[in-house]
Design a protein around this motif. Structure first.
Motif, PDB file in Angstrom:
ATOM      1  N   ILE A  16       0.752  -1.217   0.018  1.00  0.00           N
ATOM      2  CA  ILE A  16       0.079   0.101   0.131  1.00  0.00           C
ATOM      3  C   ILE A  16       1.035   1.217  -0.065  1.00  0.00           C
ATOM      4  O   ILE A  16       2.017   1.399   0.697  1.00  0.00           O
ATOM      5  N   GLY A  17       0.469   2.050  -0.809  1.00  0.00           N
ATOM      6  CA  GLY A  17       1.279   3.543  -0.758  1.00  0.00           C
ATOM      7  C   GLY A  17       0.429   4.549   0.046  1.00  0.00           C
ATOM      8  O   GLY A  17      -0.780   4.215   0.021  1.00  0.00           O
ATOM      9  N   SER A  18       1.229   5.408   0.511  1.00  0.00           N
ATOM     10  CA  SER A  18       0.338   6.409   1.416  1.00  0.00           C
ATOM     11  C   SER A  18       0.691   7.834   0.564  1.00  0.00           C
ATOM     12  O   SER A  18       0.562   8.890   1.185  1.00  0.00           O
ATOM     13  N   ALA A  19       0.823   7.892  -0.766  1.00  0.00           N
ATOM     14  CA  ALA A  19       1.157   9.188  -1.702  1.00  0.00           C
ATOM     15  C   ALA A  19       0.006   9.943  -1.584  1.00  0.00           C
ATOM     16  O   ALA A  19       0.058  11.297  -1.597  1.00  0.00           O
ATOM     17  N   SER A 374      -4.665   2.948  -8.076  1.00  0.00           N
ATOM     18  CA  SER A 374      -3.804   2.149  -7.473  1.00  0.00           C
ATOM     19  C   SER A 374      -2.484   2.755  -7.927  1.00  0.00           C
ATOM     20  O   SER A 374      -1.563   2.482  -7.046  1.00  0.00           O
ATOM     21  N   LEU A 375      -2.114   3.170  -9.124  1.00  0.00           N
ATOM     22  CA  LEU A 375      -0.874   3.621  -9.405  1.00  0.00           C
ATOM     23  C   LEU A 375      -0.372   4.903  -8.870  1.00  0.00           C
ATOM     24  O   LEU A 375       0.871   5.107  -8.358  1.00  0.00           O
ATOM     25  N   LEU A 376      -1.253   5.728  -8.694  1.00  0.00           N
ATOM     26  CA  LEU A 376      -0.971   6.793  -7.990  1.00  0.00           C
ATOM     27  C   LEU A 376      -0.548   6.620  -6.560  1.00  0.00           C
ATOM     28  O   LEU A 376       0.233   7.763  -5.956  1.00  0.00           O
ATOM     29  N   ALA A 377      -1.008   5.657  -5.993  1.00  0.00           N
ATOM     30  CA  ALA A 377      -0.734   5.329  -4.574  1.00  0.00           C
ATOM     31  C   ALA A 377       0.760   4.635  -4.815  1.00  0.00           C
ATOM     32  O   ALA A 377       1.194   4.615  -3.532  1.00  0.00           O
ATOM     33  N   PRO A 383       7.293   5.208  -2.117  1.00  0.00           N
ATOM     34  CA  PRO A 383       5.999   5.752  -1.921  1.00  0.00           C
ATOM     35  C   PRO A 383       5.503   6.179  -0.225  1.00  0.00           C
ATOM     36  O   PRO A 383       4.712   6.747  -0.153  1.00  0.00           O
ATOM     37  N   TRP A 384       6.341   5.440   0.535  1.00  0.00           N
ATOM     38  CA  TRP A 384       5.996   5.913   1.806  1.00  0.00           C
ATOM     39  C   TRP A 384       6.756   6.938   2.423  1.00  0.00           C
ATOM     40  O   TRP A 384       6.479   7.366   3.467  1.00  0.00           O
ATOM     41  N   ASP A 385       7.776   7.636   1.597  1.00  0.00           N
ATOM     42  CA  ASP A 385       8.436   8.520   2.222  1.00  0.00           C
ATOM     43  C   ASP A 385       8.676   9.398   0.732  1.00  0.00           C
ATOM     44  O   ASP A 385       9.803   9.466   0.166  1.00  0.00           O
ATOM     45  N   GLN A 450       0.527  12.139   1.629  1.00  0.00           N
ATOM     46  CA  GLN A 450       1.681  12.922   1.481  1.00  0.00           C
ATOM     47  C   GLN A 450       1.451  14.300   0.517  1.00  0.00           C
ATOM     48  O   GLN A 450       1.289  14.000  -0.812  1.00  0.00           O
ATOM     49  N   GLU A 451       1.217  15.350   1.071  1.00  0.00           N
ATOM     50  CA  GLU A 451       0.993  16.668   0.186  1.00  0.00           C
ATOM     51  C   GLU A 451       1.950  17.526   0.395  1.00  0.00           C
ATOM     52  O   GLU A 451       2.559  17.738   1.558  1.00  0.00           O
ATOM     53  N   LYS A 452       2.508  18.184  -0.475  1.00  0.00           N
ATOM     54  CA  LYS A 452       3.356  19.497  -0.520  1.00  0.00           C
ATOM     55  C   LYS A 452       2.550  20.651  -0.184  1.00  0.00           C
ATOM     56  O   LYS A 452       2.021  21.243  -1.113  1.00  0.00           O
ATOM     57  N   LEU A 453       2.386  21.307   1.069  1.00  0.00           N
ATOM     58  CA  LEU A 453       1.724  22.351   1.294  1.00  0.00           C
ATOM     59  C   LEU A 453       2.610  23.523   1.643  1.00  0.00           C
ATOM     60  O   LEU A 453       3.596  23.549   2.330  1.00  0.00           O
ATOM     61  N   SER A 454       1.848  24.837   1.189  1.00  0.00           N
ATOM     62  CA  SER A 454       2.473  26.036   1.603  1.00  0.00           C
ATOM     63  C   SER A 454       2.211  26.254   3.035  1.00  0.00           C
ATOM     64  O   SER A 454       1.337  25.731   3.648  1.00  0.00           O
ATOM     65  N   ASP A 455       2.878  27.359   3.479  1.00  0.00           N
ATOM     66  CA  ASP A 455       2.543  27.478   4.908  1.00  0.00           C
ATOM     67  C   ASP A 455       0.946  28.298   5.043  1.00  0.00           C
ATOM     68  O   ASP A 455       0.521  27.772   6.286  1.00  0.00           O
TER      69      ASP A 455
END
Length: 465
Positions: A16-19, A374-377, A383-385, A450-455
């Motif tokens: 399982i990925g957590s992406a 499935s693939l996006l994950a 994919p865990w990091d 896992q999202e890349k978020l701004s402040d």
């Protein structure tokens, strides 16, 4: 909704990925699931065990060469498993890392967070019995002039065989992102040609994205996904993502034999899958019919995709035998696109086969409707990091965003700048056959999306991390 029996089996045996949050909507949780990705145990579809059973070599330096470097470990002789006691960026300074010694496993999953990223780099694999896992390669133009001599693939096999490339991220190549290549006609017969070029290569769960279009390649525009060179055989693409490449997802050249299962092609420009035996390149040689078996693949148009682009296009002068099942192609609005098209008014024929031209035994095959989530994950390195650029590309695929680029600076600050990290590799903590942690937790493993978020985004969501 609940997963099908096939999907349940897939997640138990693969990962399982957590992406991405989309995973949570894809399947109801299963108690038997592992907490992190794991490589499948050896099966009939895997052409090698790499360096299994060999000595452990520890990478302790991020230098491009010298003591403790990745290059030193790759150049060592004999069966070996390369592990990492250091994480961060290896800057190869517009150099290509050549792998020439066989019986090698490179286990990027062993590195401390954030893993290992090669920049200003390419990898040419010129040997046999190699497994490459969980590495990131970001080639980039690096400010080189247009039409100059910096034209590296992010990754390519060169007359190699019995190779597995899995869970890697290949971005910003100046030539192909992820290819299988070699000489066309070494020998006197097709059997000899095939023996002397790349064969029996498995590409699994990789991300090949944002090949640079008008950059430094001497031929000009060269945003390419994957090239399978003439007469290469036993080339398998299983569960990969191609995103934002002008063409070659993949390009299968004359006489080559390719199996495509459960791949996602997003935002191809002028061509997605295509076959081309060029008469200019085959002068003096009898043509050999190529083969493609394609099952459960998805092509989705994006902002750079030509209107009406077919899933498969036929060019050149030689015939292609093709077996297709449960493939789907849609534009960026979800409207169906054609399965077949042509480029070039030549005598090439598409010969459709009712049965697969390559065995599908041993593969867990999802229905095409389940492939994207499935693939996006799961596809790509660690994919865990996830790395920030992997997250960006995957979210853009999910959101229908992004486009083909000419330079790495069009999508941010360019090459990543990551602090060096260190952690000892403890062999007893790992299954050295599968290269999976006995605890079930990988270095740097994170939970949730896992999202890349701004402040500002973080503050609005009440997240202070």
């Amino acid at each position: 909704m609940l997963c099908t029996k096939t999907e349940r089996r897939f997640w138990r045996t693969r990962m399982i990925g957590s992406a991405l949050m989309v995973l949570a909507a894809a399947c109801a949780p299963l108690p038997a699931m592992a907490a992190a990705p794991a490589r499948v145990a050896a099966s009939p579809v895997e052409p090698t065990k790499g360096g299994a059973g060999g000595r452990i070599i520890r990478v302790t330096s991020l230098a491009k060469n010298g003591p403790g470097s990745l290059r030193e470990a790759i150049d060592a002789k004999g069966p070996r498993i390369v592990v990492f006691e250091v994480g961060g960026v290896i800057d190869l300074g517009r150099d290509v890392l050549e792998i020439r010694e066989p019986f090698l496993t490179i286990a990027g999953q062993t590195a401390p967070s954030p893993g290992v990223t090669l920049i200003r780099a390419g990898i040419d694999l010129k040997t046999h019995d190699v497994i490459l896992s969980h590495m990131r390669v970001m080639t980039g133009a690096d400010g080189q002039p247009h039409f100059s001599q910096w034209e590296a693939d992010a990754f390519s096999t060169v007359a190699a065989h019995n190779v597995i490339v899995e869970h890697c991220s290949f971005l910003w190549a100046v030539d192909e992102n992820m290819s299988a290549s070699g000489p066309r006609f070494e020998g006197r017969t097709p059997a000899e040609w095939r023996a002397h070029t790349s064969h029996d290569i498995l590409f699994r769960d990789n991300l090949a994205a944002e090949g640079l279009a008008n950059a430094s390649h001497p031929k000009g525009e060269h945003s390419k996904g994957s090239l399978v060179h003439d007469n290469a055989t036993g080339i398998t693409f299983y569960r990969n993502i191609w995103a934002h490449n002008v063409e070659r997802a993949p390009l299968v050249k004359g006489g080559a034999q390719v199996r495509m299962i459960n791949n996602l092609i997003y935002d191809p420009g002028h061509r997605a899958v295509h076959y081309n035996l060029m008469s200019l390149e085959w002068a003096g040689h009898d043509y050999v019919t190529g083969q493609i078996t394609a099952v459960g693949n998805v092509m989705r148009g994006g902002n750079s995709t030509d209107p009406g682009l077919p899933f498969l296009m036929l060019g050149g002068d030689g015939d292609l035998a093709f077996h297709g099942r449960d493939n789907r192609a849609v534009d960026r609005f979800g409207n169906a696109l054609p399965m077949f098209g042509r480029y070039g008014e030549t005598k090439a024929r598409l010969v459709e086969a009712k049965e697969p031209l390559a065995s599908l035994d041993g593969f867990d095959i999802l229905p095409s409707g389940a492939v994207e989530a499935s693939l996006l994950a799961s596809a790509g390195a660690r994919p865990w990091d996830r790395a920030a650029d992997d997250i960006r590309v995957l979210f853009f695929v999910a959101e229908g965003r992004g486009e083909i680029i000419d330079d790495e600076h069009q999508v941010g600050a360019g090459y990543p700048k990551l602090a060096e990290t260190r952690a000892p590799f403890v062999a007893t903590d790992w299954n050295l056959t599968s290269m999976t942690p006995r605890s079930g937790r990988y270095p740097g493993q994170k939970g949730g999306a896992q999202e890349k978020l701004s402040d500002r985004d973080r503050a609005m969501r009440g997240d202070s991390k």
